[in-house]
Design an enzyme around this catalytic site. Structure first.
Site, short mmCIF file in Angstrom:
data_model
loop_
_atom_site.label_atom_id
_atom_site.label_comp_id
_atom_site.label_asym_id
_atom_site.label_seq_id
_atom_site.Cartn_x
_atom_site.Cartn_y
_atom_site.Cartn_z
N CYS A 69 12.19 -1.11 0.28
CA CYS A 69 10.97 -0.94 -0.49
C CYS A 69 10.02 0.05 0.18
O CYS A 69 10.31 1.24 0.18
CB CYS A 69 10.34 -2.30 -0.78
SG CYS A 69 9.39 -2.25 -2.31
N GLU B 159 17.21 -8.80 -0.36
CA GLU B 159 17.24 -10.17 0.19
C GLU B 159 17.16 -11.20 -0.93
O GLU B 159 17.43 -12.38 -0.71
CB GLU B 159 16.12 -10.38 1.21
CG GLU B 159 14.70 -10.48 0.66
CD GLU B 159 14.07 -9.14 0.30
OE1 GLU B 159 14.74 -8.10 0.40
OE2 GLU B 159 12.89 -9.14 -0.11
N HIS C 139 14.46 -5.35 -3.68
CA HIS C 139 14.51 -6.33 -2.59
C HIS C 139 15.88 -6.99 -2.53
O HIS C 139 16.12 -7.99 -3.19
CB HIS C 139 13.40 -7.37 -2.77
CG HIS C 139 12.09 -6.85 -2.32
ND1 HIS C 139 11.67 -6.93 -1.01
CD2 HIS C 139 11.13 -6.16 -2.97
CE1 HIS C 139 10.50 -6.34 -0.88
NE2 HIS C 139 10.15 -5.87 -2.06
N GLY D 96 0.78 -1.23 0.00
CA GLY D 96 0.00 0.00 0.00
C GLY D 96 0.81 1.28 0.00
O GLY D 96 2.01 1.29 -0.26
N1 LIG Z 1 7.35 -4.35 -1.62
C1 LIG Z 1 7.00 -3.23 -1.01
O1 LIG Z 1 7.44 -2.90 0.08
C2 LIG Z 1 5.98 -2.37 -1.70
C3 LIG Z 1 6.01 -0.95 -1.23
C4 LIG Z 1 4.73 -0.18 -1.54
N2 LIG Z 1 3.60 -0.81 -0.94
C5 LIG Z 1 4.57 -0.06 -3.03
O2 LIG Z 1 3.74 -0.71 -3.61
O3 LIG Z 1 5.31 0.69 -3.61
#
Ligand SMILES: NC(=O)CC[C@H](N)C(=O)O
Length: 358
Positions: free
Chosen positions: A243, A327, A325, A218
């Site tokens: 992120c 990870e 990401h 979100g």
């Molecule tokens: N993978 C996430 O942390 C997504 C981050 C954020 N909700 C977005 O859509 O940009």
């Protein structure tokens, strides 16, 4: 054959083959990932979204729990060209509607042209187009899910790797992927996983060497408590984010974020490190991005395709964040050194905090 209808924003309804029954609604997005469907389907950042796989065959190497990022499936529904029996059975067990035999090239083209959009899904023996349209009618936009963190976070603090002799991490769980915690544990950190709405007192009681804001679903603007934490601790405690975490850090420090047209979701997003000139391949899943970093953050990495910020460093404070990401589950593994950099930053702070011997 089980009926399956997908109603797209604007009212166009497409038909497919039902593979797991039920009704659902969510923001329709796509991933280009050609591997890692178990990781995607269990990634909490997909909460309240309907996930379309553009790769045509999903499920060809089975379903194994050891590859899960969380204990449940997060997308509200799944669309594909072809789902194997294994994946269809898993989604049916999880109560997540699934549709295949769709022309996902068309679905992806629609999303690219129109942007991520609301959709409604109805799958079952007796469902009709009207059921899918009714779901669409009730569908909210991502930013309207104002307390989405509560759907994906731990309720109470959890300590992982207690007694490890590495750094102490306060991980604010806005929907953290399991492999982020694992990456920290593998480097001997003691990880205090805190609820998304943790208070400054909760963090202070951990006395962390780094405040780490996780990924999550979100709009970052809906994570007011985590934004407050960054403002409270920056300068005193190093800060890291992945992120959603990067977006929250930017929001906290005078930067801005915005919704992207259709986001980045896949496992081969190229990222340029501006200092070294090196390009790495990254796993991504986001629909928002940092627009302006503000006066306290410097953009250190950018997406090669569209120049959006992929890495930020603090100008006057110890801060490192990534939009992708690091990870790397399911990979590629070009970016794992992020965790070494974060823990090195935390270690410096830990050393400074130790009083000098007389
Ligand atoms: N993978 C996430 O942390 C997504 C981050 C954020 N909700 C977005 O859509 O940009």
């Amino acid at each position: 054959m089980t009926e399956a209808y997908v109603a797209l924003e604007g009212g166009h309804v497409i038909e497919g083959r039902g593979r797991a029954p039920g009704t659902a609604r969510g923001e329709l997005v796509f991933t280009t990932a050609y591997t890692g469907y178990e990781e995607s389907l269990t990634d909490p950042s997909y909460e309240e979204q309907v996930l379309t796989f553009s790769y045509p065959l999903i499920g060809n190497y089975g379903v194994r729990e050891e590859r899960f990022e969380d204990d449940r499936v997060h997308p509200r529904a799944v669309l594909a060209k072809e789902l194997t029996e294994d994946v269809a059975d898993w989604l049916a067990e999880e109560g997540v509607p699934a549709v295949d035999h769709l022309d996902t090239r068309d679905v992806v083209t629609d999303i690219r042209d129109e942007g991520a959009m609301k959709c409604g899904i109805a799958v079952g023996d007796d469902v009709t187009e009207a059921d899918a349209l009714e779901q669409l009618e009730q569908c909210k936009g991502m930013s309207e899910h104002t307390d989405i963190g509560s759907q994906v976070s731990v309720d109470e603090p959890v300590v992982r790797g207690e007694g490890n002799d590495g750094e102490t991490v306060a991980l604010v769980d806005c929907g953290a992927k399991g492999s982020i915690v694992d990456s920290l544990l593998a480097r001997d950190a003691e990880v205090h996983v805190l609820p998304y709405d943790a208070t400054p007192e909760d963090v202070a009681s951990v006395d962390p060497d780094v405040l780490f804001i996780s990924n999550g679903p979100g709009d970052p603007a809906n994570y007011g408590a985590a934004i407050d934490l960054v403002q409270e601790f920056v300068g005193e405690t190093p800060v890291a984010g992945i992120c959603l975490g990067q977006q929250i850090v930017a929001e906290a420090l005078g930067g801005t974020t915005e919704k992207m047209d259709f986001g980045h979701r896949g496992v081969n997003q190229p990222v340029l490190d501006l200092e070294s000139g090196q390009v790495v391949m990254t796993t991504q899943n986001h629909g928002y991005t940092v627009d302006e970093p503000g006066d306290h953050l410097e953009v250190t990495q950018i997406n090669v395709n569209d120049d959006t910020p992929e890495g930020l460093d603090g100008i006057d404070h110890d801060i490192i964040t990534r939009q992708y990401h690091p990870e790397a589950n399911p990979g590629p593994e070009d970016t794992l050194d992020f965790f070494d950099d974060v823990l090195a930053m935390a270690d410096e702070r830990a050393q400074r905090a130790v009083p000098a011997d007389d």
